[in-house]
Design a protein around this motif. Structure first.
Motif, PDB file in Angstrom:
ATOM      1  N   GLY A   1       0.806  -1.658  -0.179  1.00 36.11           N
ATOM      2  CA  GLY A   1       0.194  -0.011   0.142  1.00 36.11           C
ATOM      3  C   GLY A   1       1.094   1.300   0.052  1.00 36.11           C
ATOM      4  N   LYS A   2       2.106   1.540   1.042  1.00 31.51           N
ATOM      5  CA  LYS A   2       3.128   2.834   0.968  1.00 31.51           C
ATOM      6  C   LYS A   2       3.130   2.326  -0.283  1.00 31.51           C
ATOM      7  N   THR A   3       3.706   1.130  -1.131  1.00 36.14           N
ATOM      8  CA  THR A   3       4.484   1.603  -2.648  1.00 36.14           C
ATOM      9  C   THR A   3       3.184   1.988  -3.356  1.00 36.14           C
ATOM     10  N   LEU A   4       2.109   1.590  -3.354  1.00 36.51           N
ATOM     11  CA  LEU A   4       1.420   1.799  -4.392  1.00 36.51           C
ATOM     12  C   LEU A   4       0.766   3.359  -4.356  1.00 36.51           C
ATOM     13  N   ARG A   5       0.959   3.827  -2.888  1.00 37.30           N
ATOM     14  CA  ARG A   5       0.851   5.393  -3.206  1.00 37.30           C
ATOM     15  C   ARG A   5       1.800   6.344  -3.036  1.00 37.30           C
ATOM     16  N   ALA A   6       3.124   5.818  -3.220  1.00 38.41           N
ATOM     17  CA  ALA A   6       3.792   6.173  -3.673  1.00 38.41           C
ATOM     18  C   ALA A   6       3.921   6.750  -5.108  1.00 38.41           C
ATOM     19  N   VAL A   7       3.659   5.318  -5.556  1.00 40.82           N
ATOM     20  CA  VAL A   7       3.499   5.392  -7.692  1.00 40.82           C
ATOM     21  C   VAL A   7       2.713   6.579  -7.867  1.00 40.82           C
ATOM     22  N   GLN A   8       1.698   6.414  -6.811  1.00 42.82           N
ATOM     23  CA  GLN A   8       0.600   6.954  -7.555  1.00 42.82           C
ATOM     24  C   GLN A   8       0.250   8.496  -7.624  1.00 42.82           C
ATOM     25  N   THR A   9       1.353   9.211  -6.403  1.00 45.91           N
ATOM     26  CA  THR A   9       1.444  10.693  -6.027  1.00 45.91           C
ATOM     27  C   THR A   9       3.033  11.069  -7.067  1.00 45.91           C
ATOM     28  N   VAL A  10       3.708   9.768  -7.661  1.00 40.12           N
ATOM     29  CA  VAL A  10       4.947   9.937  -8.807  1.00 40.12           C
ATOM     30  C   VAL A  10       3.667  10.491  -9.713  1.00 40.12           C
ATOM     31  N   ALA A  11       3.069  10.038 -10.597  1.00 37.98           N
ATOM     32  CA  ALA A  11       1.707  10.106 -11.633  1.00 37.98           C
ATOM     33  C   ALA A  11       1.674  11.222 -11.234  1.00 37.98           C
ATOM     34  N   ALA A  12       0.309  11.030  -9.660  1.00 35.93           N
ATOM     35  CA  ALA A  12      -0.677  12.818 -10.125  1.00 35.93           C
ATOM     36  C   ALA A  12       0.439  13.825 -10.739  1.00 35.93           C
ATOM     37  N   ALA A  13       1.505  13.588 -10.432  1.00 34.26           N
ATOM     38  CA  ALA A  13       2.556  15.289 -11.281  1.00 34.26           C
ATOM     39  C   ALA A  13       2.797  15.680 -12.503  1.00 34.26           C
ATOM     40  N   ASN A  14       2.270  14.287 -12.933  1.00 36.70           N
ATOM     41  CA  ASN A  14       2.594  14.384 -14.411  1.00 36.70           C
ATOM     42  C   ASN A  14       1.058  13.805 -15.004  1.00 36.70           C
TER      43      ASN A  14
END
Length: 113
Positions: free
Chosen positions: A29-42
């Motif tokens: 879940g922590k990794t998924l949130r990190a990927v979503q955070t990076v994807a949200a920037a673009n």
């Protein structure tokens, strides 16, 4: 120099115990949130972000039925192009342009390590 012998059955048993633990779900879940955070920037439409999720898959150790692994997966058909980049061909021309990848999975994983 001394060495140690590790029985292969011990590795499978350790993977079984880790695969059933709640800590694996927390880490995924922590990794998924990190990927979503990076994807949200673009993001342009949010389609890629909406198709990110965690999957529990049988592991490669042992016979595969005993070990559970967690995978961060995107069901978006454009995910390889978003991750690694792609070529864009201009209409009615031989000219192409390289669009670099955004690497949301790679960068998200690097954030939690």
């Amino acid at each position: 120099m001394a060495g140690a012998y590790v029985n292969p059955r011990v590795r499978v048993e350790a993977a079984r115990v880790a695969g059933k633990s709640a800590e694996m779900d927390v880490a995924a879940g922590k990794t998924l949130r990190a990927v979503q955070t990076v994807a949200a920037a673009n993001r342009l439409t949010g389609e890629y972000m909406s198709k990110l999720h965690v999957v529990t898959a049988p592991g490669l150790i042992g016979n595969g039925r005993l070990v559970d692994d967690r995978l961060i997966v995107s069901d978006d058909p454009a995910s390889p192009s978003i991750e690694y980049g792609h070529m864009v061909r201009f209409k009615n021309a031989r000219r192409v342009r390289w669009v670099p990848g955004q690497y949301p999975m790679t960068r998200g994983l690097a954030m939690v390590q």
